[in-house]
Design an enzyme around this catalytic site. Structure first.
Site, short mmCIF file in Angstrom:
data_model
loop_
_atom_site.label_atom_id
_atom_site.label_comp_id
_atom_site.label_asym_id
_atom_site.label_seq_id
_atom_site.Cartn_x
_atom_site.Cartn_y
_atom_site.Cartn_z
N ALA A 81 15.87 31.34 -16.79
CA ALA A 81 16.62 30.54 -16.10
C ALA A 81 17.99 31.28 -15.32
CB ALA A 81 17.21 29.31 -16.66
N ASP A 125 12.06 33.40 -20.78
CA ASP A 125 12.51 32.30 -20.10
C ASP A 125 13.94 32.68 -19.15
OD1 ASP A 125 13.06 29.62 -19.79
OD2 ASP A 125 13.29 29.09 -21.83
N TYR A 129 -1.77 23.38 2.93
CA TYR A 129 -2.30 22.96 1.34
C TYR A 129 -2.53 24.01 0.49
CZ TYR A 129 -4.28 20.36 -2.36
OH TYR A 129 -4.49 19.99 -3.58
N HIS A 175 18.98 12.30 -27.09
CA HIS A 175 20.02 12.73 -26.00
C HIS A 175 20.16 11.93 -24.66
CE1 HIS A 175 22.28 16.62 -25.08
NE2 HIS A 175 23.01 15.98 -25.65
N PHE A 227 14.92 27.00 -25.73
CA PHE A 227 15.51 25.73 -25.08
C PHE A 227 14.68 24.51 -25.35
CE2 PHE A 227 15.62 22.91 -20.96
CZ PHE A 227 17.16 22.74 -21.40
N ASP A 228 15.40 23.36 -25.56
CA ASP A 228 14.63 22.06 -25.62
C ASP A 228 13.41 21.82 -25.13
OD1 ASP A 228 17.35 22.05 -24.71
OD2 ASP A 228 17.39 19.82 -24.63
N LYS A 277 18.81 27.16 -11.56
CA LYS A 277 20.01 28.05 -12.11
C LYS A 277 20.25 29.31 -11.23
CE LYS A 277 18.89 25.43 -15.71
NZ LYS A 277 17.52 24.34 -15.75
C1 LIG Z 1 16.63 28.47 -20.51
C2 LIG Z 1 15.91 27.40 -20.13
N1 LIG Z 1 14.71 27.34 -20.09
C3 LIG Z 1 14.03 26.22 -19.31
C4 LIG Z 1 14.74 25.09 -19.02
C5 LIG Z 1 13.97 23.82 -18.33
O1 LIG Z 1 13.89 24.04 -16.95
P1 LIG Z 1 13.83 22.87 -16.00
O2 LIG Z 1 14.91 21.92 -16.24
O3 LIG Z 1 13.83 23.39 -14.63
O4 LIG Z 1 12.78 22.08 -16.19
C6 LIG Z 1 16.05 25.27 -18.70
C7 LIG Z 1 16.69 24.13 -18.06
O5 LIG Z 1 17.80 24.06 -18.42
C8 LIG Z 1 16.79 26.19 -19.46
O6 LIG Z 1 18.20 26.46 -19.44
#
Ligand SMILES: Cc1ncc(COP(=O)(O)O)c(C=O)c1O
Length: 472
Positions: free
Chosen positions: A229, A227, A74, A463, A136-137, A270
Site C-alpha cells: 500500500a 503488501d 471486456y 471495530h 494488516f487486518d 494509498k
Molecule cells: C497494508 C495494507 N494492506 C492491505 C490493505 C487493504 O486494502 P483495501 O483497503 O484497499 O482493501 C490496507 C488498507 O488499508 C493496508 O493498509
C-alpha cells in the site's frame, strides 16, 4: 528555497469540496447517535476527516486526464496493457492482475498459495502458520478464514513510543527463522512483508532487512508477498535513512526493493493515489503457475483478469497514479507534514509514535492513563477529539484487536494508539495547527474523559459497527 523553515504545499489546489462547521452541542449528539464509534458518523458532520488515507486524497491532473483514455473492452483492453507496463517499469514484475482494491487481491492469492504448498510440499492445514512483520487486518482476516494461524514477527522496539529507531517496521529475523523451523517450513505457505508497516505506525522496513528476510524465505522455499500500500513512502524513508541509498532515486530504490519478493498485493488507494483500485502481480516465471491459478479465481471473484474490479479509465488512472505517487518532492512534503504534526503534538506533551509515513499515532494509553485497556482509551480519545473540534480519527488498539476467538477474552494489545491519518494533498499546514490546538483542549480536560463499554458488540470485525457508551 533551502533556507525556509517550512516547505509549503508543492502543488496548486484547484478543486474545492465544502465542509460544514458544527457546534459542540451538535457534535455531542452526533457521536452519541453514532454509538461512540466514529466509523458510524456521517461524513457531512465532520470538519477534518483523519479516519484513513485510503482513497481519500487528491488526485493529480494527469490522473484525471488519463481517465478519458479508458478502453472499456471486456477483455484485452488497451488500458490493461498500459497498467501492466507501468507495473513492469516500476517493480520489474511480469504478471499483473487488477483488482477492485487491496483485499480483492488478498482473497485471490491466499487460497492459491496455500493449495500450492499443500500439493507440492504436503502442508498440514492444521499446523499452517503464516508470518509477517505485521499483518494488516484484512490480510490477517483472509489468512485466518483460510485456516492459517498468523504470527507477527516485529522488532521489540516497534510499538514502544518511547524508543526511536530508523526502521521500526523491520522483521525480527531471528524470530522469523526460528518460527519457520518450529512449525516446519512446509507448513508455511507464504510470508507477507508489509511496507510501510501500517500497524506499527507507518514505520518503514529497510532494504537490508528486506534482503535478509528474502534470503531466509528462499532458504526454505517460501514465497514472499509484498503488501505494498505505501511502497513509495517506504522507498522515501530508505533514501533518507539508509546510507547505501542516499543518492538513489525513489524509482531505483523501489525497483531494488521488489527484487526481494515473489509477488505483490497492493491497495492502490494509498501511495498510488486512486480513490479505488488494487493490484496483484507476480515477479517472474517461478510464479507463472500461481499467476494462472489467480487469474481463474479473479474471473469469479473480481472480473475478467484484464480488468479485475476496475473499469478501463480507472486502470489508466492507476497507471499514472503509480508514477505520480513516487514524486520525490511530494513525498518529502508529505513526510514533513506528518513530522510537523507529530512534533507539534509532542511539544504540548501529547506522546506519539515517532513520525511514520501516513499518520500521527497518539499514545492514548499515556494521555489517558486512568482508562484501562478494556475500556478503550484510544476510542474514548477519538470521541473527545470529535466533540472538541469535529475531527474524526481512528482507534488502533484493544478495540480494533478484539477477542481471542477460542477463549472470548480480550487480546492483549501492544499499545493503545489513536491514528490521525492524513489524506494526500488534501489538508494544509493550517489544518495541522488546528489539530494540534484541538489536542491542547483535549489534554486540559483529559482527567474527565470516561472509558467506554459495549452496547452492541459484533462477533467479528467489531471495530466497524460496534456501539458503545461511556462508563458511569
Ligand atoms: C497494508 C495494507 N494492506 C492491505 C490493505 C487493504 O486494502 P483495501 O483497503 O484497499 O482493501 C490496507 C488498507 O488499508 C493496508 O493498509
Amino acid at each position: 528555497m533551502e533556507n525556509f523553515k517550512h516547505l509549503p504545499e508543492p502543488f496548486r489546489i484547484r478543486v474545492i469540496e465544502p465542509v460544514k462547521r458544527t457546534t459542540r452541542e451538535y457534535r455531542e449528539q452526533a457521536i452519541l447517535k453514532a454509538g461512540m464509534n466514529p466509523f458510524l458518523l456521517d461524513s457531512e458532520d465532520i470538519f477534518i476527516d483523519l479516519l484513513t488515507d485510503s482513497g481519500t486524497g487528491a488526485v493529480t491532473q494527469d490522473m484525471q486526464a488519463a481517465m478519458l483514455r479508458g478502453d472499456e473492452a471486456y477483455s484485452g483492453s488497451r488500458s490493461y496493457y498500459a497498467l501492466a507496463q507501468a507495473v513492469k517499469d516500476i517493480f520489474g514484475y511480469q504478471y499483473t492482475i487488477p483488482t477492485h482494491q487491496g483485499r480483492g487481491a488478498e482473497q485471490i492469492y491466499i487460497p492459491v498459495l496455500i493449495k500450492k504448498r499443500e500439493q507440492e510440499k504436503g502442508l498440514d492445514r492444521n499446523k499452517m502458520v503464516v508470518f509477517s512483520n505485521y499483518f494488516f487486518d484484512t490480510t490477517q482476516g483472509h489468512s485466518q478464514l483460510n485456516g492459517a494461524t498468523v504470527r507477527n514477527v516485529y522488532i521489540n522496539q516497534a510499538f514502544d513510543t518511547g524508543v526511536k529507531h530508523d526502521f521500526k517496521g523491520n522483521f525480527d529475523l531471528e524470530k522469523l527463522e526460528k518460527g519457520i523451523q518450529e512449525v516446519g517450513p512446509n507448513n508455511v505457505p507464504y510470508i507477507v512483508c508489509t511496507i510501510t508497516c501500517n500497524s506499527a505506525g507507518g514505520q518503514p522496513v529497510s532494504l537490508a532487512n528486506l534482503r535478509a528476510m528474502y534470503a531466509i524465505a528462499q532458504k526454505y522455499e517460501i514465497p514472499v508477498i509484498m503488501d505494498s500500500a505505501r511502497f513509495a513512502e517506504n522507498a522515501y524513508f530508505i533514501q533518507q535513512r539508509e546510507a547505501e541509498c542516499k543518492d538513489w532515486s525513489i524509482e531505483k530504490i523501489t525497483y531494488e526493493c521488489y527484487k526481494y519478493a515473489d509477488g505483490l498485493a497492493m491497495s492502490a488507494k494509498k501511495d498510488a493515489m486512486v480513490p479505488m483500485g488494487g493490484l496483484l502481480c507476480f515477479k517472474d516465471s517461478s510464479m507463472e503457475d500461481v499467476y494462472h491459478e489467480c487469474r481463474t479465481l479473479c474471473v469469479v471473484q473480481e472480473g475478467f483478469p484484464t480488468y479485475g474490479g476496475l473499469e478501463g479509465g480507472a486502470m489508466e488512472r492507476l497507471a499514472v497514479g503509480l508514477k505520480d505517487g513516487m514524486r520525490e518532492d511530494w513525498l518529502a512534503y508529505r513526510i514533513n507534514q506528518i513530522e510537523y504534526l507529530v512534533n507539534g503534538l509532542e511539544e504540548i506533551g501529547v506522546v506519539c509514535q515517532q513520525p511514520g509515513g501516513h499518520a500521527a499515532f497518539v499514545d492514548a494509553g499515556k494521555l489517558l492513563p486512568h482508562i484501562p485497556a478494556e475500556q478503550f482509551p484510544a476510542q474514548a480519545l477519538a470521541c473527545e477529539l470529535y466533540k472538541v473540534a469535529g475531527i474524526r480519527a481512528v482507534e488502533i488498539g484493544s478495540f480494533l484487536l478484539g477477542r481471542d476467538p477460542k477463549t472470548g477474552k480480550q487480546l492483549p494489545c501492544p499499545a493503545e494508539l489513536l491514528r490521525l491519518t492524513v489524506p494526500r494533498a488534501t489538508y494544509t499546514q493550517t489544518h495541522m495547527d488546528f489539530i494540534i490546538e484541538a489536542f491542547k483542549h483535549v489534554k486540559e480536560n483529559a482527567a474527565n474523559i470516561k472509558g467506554l463499554t459495549f452496547i452492541y458488540e459484533p462477533k467479528v470485525l467489531r471495530h466497524f459497527t460496534a456501539r458503545l457508551k461511556e462508563t458511569e
